[in-house]
Design a protein around this motif. Sequence first.
Motif, PDB file in Angstrom:
ATOM      1  N   SER A 109       0.833  -1.201   0.000  1.00 56.98           N
ATOM      2  CA  SER A 109       0.000   0.000   0.000  1.00 56.98           C
ATOM      3  C   SER A 109       0.864   1.246   0.000  1.00 56.98           C
ATOM      4  O   SER A 109       1.994   1.243   0.485  1.00 56.98           O
ATOM      5  N   ILE A 110       0.288   2.276  -0.577  1.00 56.03           N
ATOM      6  CA  ILE A 110       0.841   3.615  -0.487  1.00 56.03           C
ATOM      7  C   ILE A 110      -0.101   4.383   0.419  1.00 56.03           C
ATOM      8  O   ILE A 110      -1.310   4.436   0.165  1.00 56.03           O
ATOM      9  N   VAL A 111       0.443   4.927   1.486  1.00 57.76           N
ATOM     10  CA  VAL A 111      -0.334   5.758   2.400  1.00 57.76           C
ATOM     11  C   VAL A 111       0.179   7.176   2.210  1.00 57.76           C
ATOM     12  O   VAL A 111       1.337   7.465   2.510  1.00 57.76           O
ATOM     13  N   ALA A 112      -0.661   8.046   1.671  1.00 57.88           N
ATOM     14  CA  ALA A 112      -0.223   9.388   1.295  1.00 57.88           C
ATOM     15  C   ALA A 112      -1.130  10.445   1.896  1.00 57.88           C
ATOM     16  O   ALA A 112      -2.344  10.241   2.029  1.00 57.88           O
ATOM     17  N   VAL A 113      -0.531  11.564   2.222  1.00 54.20           N
ATOM     18  CA  VAL A 113      -1.294  12.709   2.700  1.00 54.20           C
ATOM     19  C   VAL A 113      -1.840  13.451   1.491  1.00 54.20           C
ATOM     20  O   VAL A 113      -1.099  13.778   0.565  1.00 54.20           O
ATOM     21  N   VAL A 143       8.937   7.390   2.594  1.00 58.26           N
ATOM     22  CA  VAL A 143       9.444   7.887   1.315  1.00 58.26           C
ATOM     23  C   VAL A 143       9.965   9.295   1.576  1.00 58.26           C
ATOM     24  O   VAL A 143       9.195  10.214   1.839  1.00 58.26           O
ATOM     25  N   THR A 144      11.291   9.430   1.546  1.00 57.08           N
ATOM     26  CA  THR A 144      11.934  10.698   1.871  1.00 57.08           C
ATOM     27  C   THR A 144      13.067  10.991   0.903  1.00 57.08           C
ATOM     28  O   THR A 144      13.651  10.076   0.317  1.00 57.08           O
ATOM     29  N   ARG A 145      13.388  12.234   0.774  1.00 59.20           N
ATOM     30  CA  ARG A 145      14.472  12.664  -0.116  1.00 59.20           C
ATOM     31  C   ARG A 145      15.814  12.106   0.337  1.00 59.20           C
ATOM     32  O   ARG A 145      16.691  11.832  -0.473  1.00 59.20           O
ATOM     33  N   ARG A 146      15.979  11.924   1.642  1.00 57.39           N
ATOM     34  CA  ARG A 146      17.268  11.483   2.177  1.00 57.39           C
ATOM     35  C   ARG A 146      17.337   9.981   2.444  1.00 57.39           C
ATOM     36  O   ARG A 146      18.248   9.512   3.106  1.00 57.39           O
ATOM     37  N   GLY A 200       2.933  -7.645   4.535  1.00 65.47           N
ATOM     38  CA  GLY A 200       2.925  -6.618   3.516  1.00 65.47           C
ATOM     39  C   GLY A 200       3.791  -5.435   3.885  1.00 65.47           C
ATOM     40  O   GLY A 200       4.558  -5.471   4.850  1.00 65.47           O
ATOM     41  N   VAL A 201       3.632  -4.372   3.099  1.00 62.96           N
ATOM     42  CA  VAL A 201       4.449  -3.176   3.279  1.00 62.96           C
ATOM     43  C   VAL A 201       3.606  -1.932   3.012  1.00 62.96           C
ATOM     44  O   VAL A 201       2.754  -1.930   2.127  1.00 62.96           O
ATOM     45  N   HIS A 202       3.850  -0.908   3.820  1.00 65.92           N
ATOM     46  CA  HIS A 202       3.255   0.415   3.616  1.00 65.92           C
ATOM     47  C   HIS A 202       4.353   1.373   3.169  1.00 65.92           C
ATOM     48  O   HIS A 202       5.361   1.509   3.859  1.00 65.92           O
ATOM     49  N   PHE A 203       4.170   2.013   2.026  1.00 62.56           N
ATOM     50  CA  PHE A 203       5.036   3.099   1.586  1.00 62.56           C
ATOM     51  C   PHE A 203       4.330   4.392   1.988  1.00 62.56           C
ATOM     52  O   PHE A 203       3.196   4.632   1.570  1.00 62.56           O
ATOM     53  N   ILE A 204       4.990   5.215   2.794  1.00 64.92           N
ATOM     54  CA  ILE A 204       4.343   6.375   3.395  1.00 64.92           C
ATOM     55  C   ILE A 204       4.899   7.656   2.784  1.00 64.92           C
ATOM     56  O   ILE A 204       6.106   7.912   2.834  1.00 64.92           O
ATOM     57  N   ILE A 205       3.989   8.468   2.218  1.00 62.27           N
ATOM     58  CA  ILE A 205       4.345   9.753   1.619  1.00 62.27           C
ATOM     59  C   ILE A 205       3.694  10.848   2.459  1.00 62.27           C
ATOM     60  O   ILE A 205       2.475  10.874   2.618  1.00 62.27           O
ATOM     61  N   GLY A 206       4.507  11.763   2.976  1.00 61.94           N
ATOM     62  CA  GLY A 206       4.008  12.829   3.838  1.00 61.94           C
ATOM     63  C   GLY A 206       3.349  13.957   3.083  1.00 61.94           C
ATOM     64  O   GLY A 206       3.220  13.937   1.857  1.00 61.94           O
ATOM     65  N   GLY A 207       2.947  14.963   3.842  1.00 59.41           N
ATOM     66  CA  GLY A 207       2.285  16.142   3.289  1.00 59.41           C
ATOM     67  C   GLY A 207       3.275  17.197   2.839  1.00 59.41           C
ATOM     68  O   GLY A 207       4.465  16.936   2.642  1.00 59.41           O
ATOM     69  N   ALA A 208       2.791  18.415   2.731  1.00 64.23           N
ATOM     70  CA  ALA A 208       3.594  19.526   2.211  1.00 64.23           C
ATOM     71  C   ALA A 208       4.858  19.782   3.034  1.00 64.23           C
ATOM     72  O   ALA A 208       5.874  20.206   2.490  1.00 64.23           O
ATOM     73  N   PHE A 209       4.809  19.508   4.336  1.00 59.93           N
ATOM     74  CA  PHE A 209       5.967  19.733   5.193  1.00 59.93           C
ATOM     75  C   PHE A 209       6.813  18.475   5.363  1.00 59.93           C
ATOM     76  O   PHE A 209       7.815  18.488   6.068  1.00 59.93           O
ATOM     77  N   CYS A 268       9.653   3.895  11.195  1.00 60.19           N
ATOM     78  CA  CYS A 268       9.672   3.134   9.947  1.00 60.19           C
ATOM     79  C   CYS A 268      10.871   2.187   9.908  1.00 60.19           C
ATOM     80  O   CYS A 268      11.905   2.434  10.508  1.00 60.19           O
ATOM     81  N   ASP A 269      10.692   1.100   9.171  1.00 55.81           N
ATOM     82  CA  ASP A 269      11.738   0.094   9.017  1.00 55.81           C
ATOM     83  C   ASP A 269      12.786   0.509   7.997  1.00 55.81           C
ATOM     84  O   ASP A 269      13.912   0.021   8.020  1.00 55.81           O
ATOM     85  N   LEU A 270      12.404   1.399   7.086  1.00 55.62           N
ATOM     86  CA  LEU A 270      13.288   1.809   6.007  1.00 55.62           C
ATOM     87  C   LEU A 270      12.861   3.187   5.539  1.00 55.62           C
ATOM     88  O   LEU A 270      11.672   3.510   5.545  1.00 55.62           O
ATOM     89  N   SER A 271      13.829   4.000   5.135  1.00 55.03           N
ATOM     90  CA  SER A 271      13.557   5.245   4.414  1.00 55.03           C
ATOM     91  C   SER A 271      14.001   5.023   2.986  1.00 55.03           C
ATOM     92  O   SER A 271      15.113   4.547   2.741  1.00 55.03           O
ATOM     93  N   LEU A 272      13.146   5.363   2.049  1.00 59.76           N
ATOM     94  CA  LEU A 272      13.410   5.151   0.628  1.00 59.76           C
ATOM     95  C   LEU A 272      13.385   6.489  -0.085  1.00 59.76           C
ATOM     96  O   LEU A 272      12.449   7.271   0.075  1.00 59.76           O
ATOM     97  N   SER A 273      14.416   6.752  -0.875  1.00 57.82           N
ATOM     98  CA  SER A 273      14.474   7.965  -1.682  1.00 57.82           C
ATOM     99  C   SER A 273      14.079   7.645  -3.117  1.00 57.82           C
ATOM    100  O   SER A 273      14.619   6.718  -3.711  1.00 57.82           O
ATOM    101  N   LEU A 274      13.156   8.417  -3.650  1.00 57.10           N
ATOM    102  CA  LEU A 274      12.811   8.297  -5.066  1.00 57.10           C
ATOM    103  C   LEU A 274      13.719   9.182  -5.911  1.00 57.10           C
ATOM    104  O   LEU A 274      13.874   8.967  -7.098  1.00 57.10           O
TER     105      LEU A 274
END
Length: 155
Positions: free
Chosen positions: A5-9, A69-72, A95-104, A114-120
């Motif tokens: 799943s993608i959990v996004a703000v 999901v973070t830049r770093r 399963g796995v949740h990919f989490i995308i934050g809001g404007a901040f 989180c178990d992992l930070s992933l940079s796109l």
Amino acid sequence: MTHVSIVAVGKPGGLSPVIRDYEARAARYWRFEAVEVAQARGRAAAEVMRKEADSIRRRLRTGHLRVAVTRRGRRMSSPELARWLERLVSGPEPGVHFIIGGAFGLDARLREECDLSLSLSPFTLPHDLARVVLTEQLYRAGTILRREPYHKGSE
């Protein structure tokens, strides 16, 4: 089939048709779900991120890996992501949740949980574009694992 799943703000804007198309494609390979939580309001960025993190936590399933999901975050190639997901399929997690934050961005405490930070990308991406990139990569990972002709790139 592994739950992904993608959990996004926030809800997608102008790229919504592209996002929905890749979500449908990803659903061919994973038990895919897109979860959208409302953007929070507040006087300060920290307050907004905390409220959004609380909303996100309420939507996360127990036992699932959590990927911020973070830049770093960690960078992976498409084949590396596919292999990572393949290992997940054979692991104990449902399963796995990919989490995308809001404007901040994502609240620091939630990132730490989180178990992992992933940079796109090292770039800061608009949320819709981050969702397009992530859903396309989930679709691509499925095609790589099934050795289908979509992915033409090298490692």
